[in-house]
Design an enzyme around this catalytic site. Structure first.
Site, short mmCIF file in Angstrom:
data_model
loop_
_atom_site.label_atom_id
_atom_site.label_comp_id
_atom_site.label_asym_id
_atom_site.label_seq_id
_atom_site.Cartn_x
_atom_site.Cartn_y
_atom_site.Cartn_z
N GLY A 32 36.71 45.85 33.31
CA GLY A 32 36.65 46.93 32.32
C GLY A 32 37.37 48.16 32.86
O GLY A 32 37.31 48.44 34.05
N ASP B 99 29.95 51.68 36.04
CA ASP B 99 28.55 51.30 36.28
C ASP B 99 28.00 51.79 37.63
O ASP B 99 26.79 51.83 37.83
CB ASP B 99 28.38 49.77 36.21
N ARG C 60 25.45 47.63 32.56
CA ARG C 60 25.14 46.24 32.89
C ARG C 60 23.76 46.07 33.52
O ARG C 60 22.80 46.50 32.93
CB ARG C 60 26.23 45.66 33.77
N ASP D 210 33.04 44.46 40.94
CA ASP D 210 32.59 43.31 41.74
C ASP D 210 33.36 42.01 41.42
O ASP D 210 33.68 41.25 42.34
CB ASP D 210 31.09 43.10 41.53
N ASP E 228 27.81 50.24 40.34
CA ASP E 228 26.90 49.22 40.90
C ASP E 228 27.49 48.48 42.10
O ASP E 228 26.97 47.45 42.51
CB ASP E 228 26.49 48.22 39.80
N THR F 38 34.39 51.24 38.74
CA THR F 38 33.55 50.83 37.61
C THR F 38 32.72 52.02 37.16
O THR F 38 32.22 52.78 38.00
CB THR F 38 32.58 49.65 37.93
N ARG G 222 39.91 40.40 32.17
CA ARG G 222 38.82 39.81 32.94
C ARG G 222 39.21 38.40 33.39
O ARG G 222 38.38 37.50 33.46
CB ARG G 222 37.53 39.79 32.12
O1 F6P Z 1 31.36 46.97 33.67
C1 F6P Z 1 31.77 48.01 32.84
C2 F6P Z 1 31.23 47.85 31.47
O2 F6P Z 1 31.62 48.97 30.71
C3 F6P Z 1 29.72 47.61 31.36
O3 F6P Z 1 28.97 48.79 31.48
C4 F6P Z 1 29.62 46.97 30.01
O4 F6P Z 1 28.49 46.13 29.91
C5 F6P Z 1 30.86 46.15 29.93
O5 F6P Z 1 31.79 46.71 30.84
C6 F6P Z 1 31.48 46.11 28.57
O6 F6P Z 1 32.55 45.26 28.58
P1 F6P Z 1 33.62 45.09 27.43
O7 F6P Z 1 34.57 46.22 27.53
O8 F6P Z 1 34.27 43.80 27.72
O9 F6P Z 1 32.87 45.15 26.13
#
Ligand code: F6P
Length: 342
Positions: free
Chosen positions: A10, A127, A171, A103, A129, A125, A72
């Site tokens: 992301g 997040d 997440r 990660d 995390d 990220t 991804r």
């Molecule tokens: O890991 C970053 C993040 O924004 C998370 O917080 C979220 O769950 C996910 O990516 C959303 O992913 P996408 O952009 O594929 O909807």
């Protein structure tokens, strides 16, 4: 020497600031040839590159997203993916790769490193995390956006005497919810690290009502689950790293509150607004420091490391000590936030 750079997973505000720093110092100070790899690991799988010069890396410091795109893509889910990557990197003359990712992307960098691809990594990220670093870049921008959303929800919640629920990303961790909740003065903060009990949430709302505060602000991280229940998912479809899409816990909770209490409840899902747009000053600076540190690691031949921010210093940590180890929230900070619940 030819150095590749890619961003995977992301997006997060600050990727372009990293690219700018890596390219600028790589070209200017080390005389490297810099090559952009498009859409994360996909670009190396499919030979999709672009050459990066001073011009392409200029004017991008405040820009959100990534000039290289992202995906991804997990090469280990593609037939002979890792072999293709090694072969394509060799064919393109790429001797080292700066990998910007969370990660999943860095997990691939770790495995590809074991197979012989020379990588240095940059923690990205919203997040926050990732282990091994106090902060990933992009996180503080997400927190600032979520905090502004909370401030705005406060005035309308107060005016309408409502419960307002803000669902944020993150997440499996509650970093964004916790930090934004602290900064925005949330009356309840719900995080995946602590499954919630709706009756307890209602008792906080009632406690506020007893004090004459007939509105409440709740921030909930998308991966939070009710006690004894499961996470609420938007879609069961998994990506190449096996992740489902979270979403909906805010609406679930809103309905549960309205079932138990006579108070109007509204839900806002902040979603990708948290990831789009310009990085904050903090993230621009952090991303710039990370980019410079990453190209310095390449120059020193220190592969298999990730740049990190620890106790106000930029350091490097072995990537193998980082990947697969989720950094959950600081519960001392949660205790501070909970003083203000209800
Ligand atoms: O890991 C970053 C993040 O924004 C998370 O917080 C979220 O769950 C996910 O990516 C959303 O992913 P996408 O952009 O594929 O909807």
């Amino acid at each position: 020497m030819k150095v590749g750079i890619l961003s995977g997973g992301g997006d997060a505000p600050g990727i372009n600031a990293v690219i700018r720093a890596v390219v600028r110092k790589g070209l200017q100070n080390y005389g490297y040839e810099m090559i952009g790899i498009k859409d994360g690991w996909r670009g190396l799988l499919e030979n999709d590159f672009l050459s990066l010069d001073l011009k392409s890396a200029s004017g991008i410091l405040p820009r959100g997203g990534s000039i290289l795109g992202t995906s991804r893509t997990n090469p280990f889910k593609h037939e002979k993916g890792s072999e293709k990557i090694l072969k394509n990197a060799k064919k393109a003359g790429i001797e080292a790769v700066v990998v910007i990712g969370g990660d999943d992307t860095l997990g691939v960098a770790q495995k590809m490193g074991e197979l012989g691809l020379k990588c240095v990594s940059v923690p990205k990220t919203i997040d926050n995390d990732l282990s091994g670093t106090d902060y990933t870049f992009g996180f503080m921008t997400a927190v600032a956006i979520a905090t502004e959303a909370l401030d705005r929800l406060h005035t309308t919640a107060e005016t309408h005497h409502r419960v307002m629920i803000l669902e944020v990303m993150g997440r499996y961790t509650g970093w964004i919810a916790l930090m934004a909740g602290l900064a925005g003065g949330a009356d309840v903060i719900l995080i995946p690290e602590k499954p919630f009990d709706t009756n307890e949430i209602c008792s906080f709302i009632k406690r506020r009502q007893a004090r004459g505060r007939n509105f409440s602000i709740i921030v909930v991280a998308e991966g939070t689950k009710p006690k004894g229940g499961a996470e609420i998912v938007y879609s069961e479809t998994v990506d190449e790293f096996g992740h489902i899409r979270f979403g909906g816990v805010g609406y679930y909770l809103g309905k549960e509150i309205e079932k138990r209490m006579d108070i109007e409840t509204r839900v806002v899902v902040l979603g990708h607004l948290q990831r789009g747009g310009s990085p904050t000053a903090f993230d621009r600076i952090l991303a710039t420091q990370y980019g410079i540190a990453a190209i310095d690691l390449v120059h020193k031949g220190k592969f298999g490391y990730m740049v990190a921010f620890k106790g106000n210093r930029i350091v490097s940590v072995p990537l193998k000590d980082v990947v697969g180890k989720r950094k959950t929230v600081n519960l001392e900070l949660y205790d501070i936030a909970s003083v203000f619940f209800g």
